[in-house]
Scaffold this active site. Structure first.
Site, PDB file in Angstrom:
ATOM      1  N   HIS A   1       0.869  -1.178   0.000  1.00 36.76           N
ATOM      2  CA  HIS A   1       0.000   0.000   0.000  1.00 36.76           C
ATOM      3  C   HIS A   1       0.905   1.227   0.000  1.00 36.76           C
ATOM      4  CE1 HIS A   1      -3.380  -2.570   1.925  1.00 36.76           C
ATOM      5  NE2 HIS A   1      -3.500  -2.530   0.618  1.00 36.76           N
TER       6      HIS A   1
ATOM      7  N   GLU B   1       1.789   3.879   3.007  1.00 32.56           N
ATOM      8  CA  GLU B   1       2.210   3.385   4.318  1.00 32.56           C
ATOM      9  C   GLU B   1       3.735   3.473   4.444  1.00 32.56           C
ATOM     10  OE1 GLU B   1       0.329  -0.445   4.594  1.00 32.56           O
ATOM     11  OE2 GLU B   1      -1.685   0.420   4.474  1.00 32.56           O
TER      12      GLU B   1
ATOM     13  N   ARG C   1      -3.119   4.910  -2.325  1.00 30.85           N
ATOM     14  CA  ARG C   1      -3.004   3.587  -1.706  1.00 30.85           C
ATOM     15  C   ARG C   1      -2.743   2.468  -2.719  1.00 30.85           C
ATOM     16  NH1 ARG C   1      -5.514   0.469   2.626  1.00 30.85           N
ATOM     17  NH2 ARG C   1      -6.430  -1.472   1.878  1.00 30.85           N
TER      18      ARG C   1
ATOM     19  N   HIS D   1       2.395  -3.459   7.268  1.00 35.46           N
ATOM     20  CA  HIS D   1       1.370  -2.467   6.944  1.00 35.46           C
ATOM     21  C   HIS D   1       1.337  -1.416   8.050  1.00 35.46           C
ATOM     22  CE1 HIS D   1      -0.643  -4.751   3.651  1.00 35.46           C
ATOM     23  NE2 HIS D   1      -0.098  -5.782   4.289  1.00 35.46           N
TER      24      HIS D   1
ATOM     25  N   GLU E   1       0.663  -4.626  11.447  1.00 36.82           N
ATOM     26  CA  GLU E   1       0.239  -3.232  11.346  1.00 36.82           C
ATOM     27  C   GLU E   1       1.097  -2.427  12.326  1.00 36.82           C
ATOM     28  OE1 GLU E   1      -1.996  -1.802   9.416  1.00 36.82           O
ATOM     29  OE2 GLU E   1      -3.130  -3.484   8.568  1.00 36.82           O
TER      30      GLU E   1
END
Length: 439
Positions: free
Chosen positions: A189, A192, A248, A316, A391
């Site tokens: 993405h 990020e 994104r 992520h 994440e």
């Protein structure tokens, strides 16, 4: 509620908005996020799905974060032209909201300005505590591999829809024997940025510690080969620097915002099209026309099939979660006990660095239901037992615009969690997922 007409009108509305302000973004002029706000709100469970779709799929908004076990709230960025209307709609639907970030451009200007990359041109001294443009990352990777060519090499692992090469670093002590591969990737993405910065720091750290004679890292490099893919979505990442910081998806096909595919919805998993994904090309979670429709997912997945994977970790942001399969269903993997045990150790190791709390759980339970994700695909199709999605920081204060002063703390935390997985692999008798053994 006559003020909203759900259904087909929503798609027409998105294209009308695109026609009015989207074509201007086809140039290379950098988009300003001045006046863009990030709202935090929870949607009532009994709200009609048509209204939910309107709130989340409009061209006016960009969903930064979906509800999870940890928080029932959406984080949604709204453009300044429509934010008053959007707030009024929330009010009419009885939804309370908070302005979480009052001006996104202020954060971009203060914390992640591209000007910082003009200060130094020499890739040998690229600062790993700063965000860097792709050309500089690539120069650094090239120099890093050449100056450490006894343990580091560069490998093309795929190509983008625009024909760019996708490069990864391979780190390991050379051996005639085939060694298991510890795979890590980031920036699937594009926005990020913290993920790519983290992975570059970790790669550099491992080589430095090997040079210093660190016994554990030496064992890691002896027993495994390490693959680092710092920028998977190359086209998208470049676009975040030149044009739209919050982009994104990939950059394939289409026009304006109605182009590109969410690459982490494009892998071949069961229940494809279920969960937080969309068949609407303008959506930020558009899954594409079919599994592996995108060059980025298709070519890298083909490369992954050629190497003996021992671990698959995809980075992520943001949420501070350590996730494991599955996302496409609520049923647990047959490896659930081991995945949970390792994840628990990893988040404990992370906490010991800076007292930062990460949660652990399955993608479906802790984050949200989603199909087409890379870690589910690696776990099922490539039989990788230890498949994790991480994440990284933060939990929403800065979101995707995490200041560069947090790069090193975040990277150091992740590094300790990653080493937990490496230790487990070295101690494991079997690295094949239990699900694959039944087939």
């Amino acid at each position: 509620m006559s003020f909203i007409k759900p259904g087909c009108f929503l798609r027409l509305l998105a294209f009308v908005v695109l026609a009015s302000n989207g074509f201007a973004r086809l140039s290379n002029k950098r988009k300003s996020y001045r006046g863009y706000e990030v709202l935090k709100f929870a949607v009532p469970s009994d709200l009609d799905q048509s209204f939910v779709d309107y709130l989340l799929n409009s061209e006016w908004v960009d969903v930064w974060k979906y509800p999870s076990l940890r928080s029932r709230h959406f984080d949604v960025m709204v453009n300044p032209q429509h934010k008053d209307e959007y707030k009024e709609t929330l009010h009419k639907l009885g939804i309370s909201y908070r302005v979480w970030i009052s001006d996104v451009q202020n954060l971009i200007d203060e914390n992640a300005s591209p000007k910082q990359n003009r200060r130094r041109r020499n890739p040998r001294i690229m600062r790993l505590d700063r965000y860097n443009v792709y050309s500089k990352i690539l120069r650094w990777m090239t120099t890093f591999s050449r100056t450490n060519n006894d343990v580091v090499s560069m490998h093309q692992v795929g190509t983008t829809s625009h024909g760019r090469r996708i490069w990864a670093l391979k780190i390991g002590i050379r051996s005639n024997a085939t060694k298991p591969v510890f795979w890590q990737d980031s920036l699937i993405h594009a926005r990020e940025w913290i993920t790519g910065a983290t992975l570059l720091w970790v790669a550099n750290r491992m080589v430095r510690q090997y040079r210093q004679g660190d016994p554990e890292v030496t064992t890691f490099l002896n027993e495994m080969d390490w693959m680092f893919l710092p920028v998977w979505n190359v086209d998208g990442y470049i676009y975040t620097w030149t044009t739209e910081r919050m982009w994104r998806k990939s950059r394939s096909g289409g026009l304006g915002h109605c182009r590109g595919v969410d690459l982490n919805r494009n892998f071949d998993t069961p229940n494809l099209a279920e969960g937080k994904t969309s068949n609407f090309v303008c959506s930020g979670v558009y899954r594409g026309t079919r599994a592996f429709s995108e060059s980025e997912s298709n070519t890298v997945s083909a490369y992954l099939k050629t190497i003996p994977l021992a671990a698959f970790i995809s980075l992520h942001s943001y949420a501070q979660y350590w996730l494991y399969p599955y996302g496409f269903q609520s049923n647990q993997s047959l490896d659930h006990f081991d995945l949970e045990r390792v994840a628990r150790k990893a988040v404990k190791a992370i906490y010991q660095v800076n007292k930062i709390k990460y949660k652990h759980g399955t993608v479906e339970a802790l984050a949200y239901p989603v199909s087409g994700g890379s870690i589910d695909w690696a776990h099922i199709s490539l039989c990788v037992k230890y498949a994790f999605g991480i994440e990284l920081r933060d939990t929403g204060r800065y979101g995707f615009v995490l200041p560069d002063r947090y790069i090193l703390p975040t990277a150091r935390e992740y590094y300790q969690g990653m080493k937990v997985v490496a230790r487990e692999i070295l101690e494991a008798d079997d690295l094949i997922s239990e699900s694959c053994k039944l087939n």
